[in-house]
Write a protein that holds these residues in place. Structure first.
Motif, short mmCIF file in Angstrom:
data_model
loop_
_atom_site.label_atom_id
_atom_site.label_comp_id
_atom_site.label_asym_id
_atom_site.label_seq_id
_atom_site.Cartn_x
_atom_site.Cartn_y
_atom_site.Cartn_z
N UNK A 59 0.82 -1.22 0.00
CA UNK A 59 0.00 0.00 0.00
C UNK A 59 0.85 1.26 0.00
N UNK A 60 2.15 1.09 -0.12
CA UNK A 60 3.10 2.22 -0.10
C UNK A 60 2.93 3.08 1.15
N UNK A 61 2.88 2.39 2.28
CA UNK A 61 2.77 3.06 3.58
C UNK A 61 4.16 3.24 4.20
N UNK A 62 4.93 2.15 4.17
CA UNK A 62 6.26 2.16 4.80
C UNK A 62 7.07 1.00 4.25
N UNK A 63 8.37 1.05 4.57
CA UNK A 63 9.25 -0.05 4.19
C UNK A 63 10.30 -0.25 5.29
N UNK A 64 10.57 -1.52 5.62
CA UNK A 64 11.58 -1.88 6.61
C UNK A 64 12.85 -2.31 5.90
N UNK A 65 13.95 -1.59 6.14
CA UNK A 65 15.24 -1.88 5.54
C UNK A 65 16.13 -2.56 6.59
N UNK A 66 16.70 -3.73 6.28
CA UNK A 66 17.67 -4.32 7.21
C UNK A 66 19.05 -3.71 7.01
N UNK A 67 19.74 -3.42 8.10
CA UNK A 67 21.14 -2.97 8.06
C UNK A 67 21.35 -1.79 7.10
N UNK A 68 20.53 -0.78 7.21
CA UNK A 68 20.64 0.40 6.34
C UNK A 68 21.43 1.50 7.04
#
Length: 187
Positions: A59-68
């Motif tokens: 839904x283009x609400x958020x995104x979780x990035x690992x090790x960013x």
């Protein structure tokens, strides 16, 4: 093996250095190498990223990035998970994810590894909150607890069936039991 201090240089010079494995962070003028993630850490990191992204990416609400790597406020740190609301992701002119994030995540998650210094890890969460992050989790697999930080209230220690706070934009409900239940992978 403890995370070791490698040396002292300016932030700009640090950002020009090649990346290391495991990642190095720039905190208070010092370069500090993070410990290599181990099994429980990797499992929780992967499952938390997947849960957030399943609830929010489509839904283009958020995104979780690992090790960013996130560089702001005179520091350059690598949270275990950095969650950005979609509208705050600094997409390139061609709508791609950029390499450099020079802003704090909306939600930062740190998973304690046995070799890590608790105060250093919590210090990174507090740094994020002091520079605009709205939520921080300190996940401790040994105590099966999550210490949740928010800018507007005291930290809360959560265990068992207690509902964990998430960003209100993300439709996700998790308990500490669910998160730590991911550590069990057999029968």
């Amino acid at each position: 093996m403890n995370a070791s201090t490698i040396g002292s240089i300016a932030l700009e010079a640090f950002l020009e250095l090649p990346e290391t494995k495991p990642a190095s962070e720039y905190i208070d003028g010092e370069i500090i190498r993070k410990p290599m993630p181990k099994g429980r850490h990797s499992r929780l990191q992967g499952k938390l990223c997947a849960a957030v992204n399943q609830a929010a990416e489509g839904q283009r609400i958020a995104y979780a990035f690992p090790e960013l790597r996130c560089s702001f406020g005179g520091r350059s740190t690598v949270p275990d998970i950095a969650i950005f609301l979609w509208q705050r992701i600094p997409f390139t002119a061609t709508d791609e994810v950029p390499d450099d994030f020079e802003l704090p995540p909306d939600w930062t998650i740190e998973i304690l590894s046995p070799e890590q210094n608790v105060n250093k890890v919590i210090g990174n969460i507090l740094h994020c909150l002091n520079h605009g992050s709205r939520l921080g989790w300190f996940v401790d697999p040994d105590s099966l607890s999550i210490l949740a930080f928010a800018r507007d209230r005291q930290p809360v220690l959560l265990r068992g069936s207690e509902i964990l706070p998430v960003l209100p934009e993300i439709g996700l409900t998790l308990t500490a039991n669910q998160v730590f239940g991911w550590l069990k992978m057999s029968g």
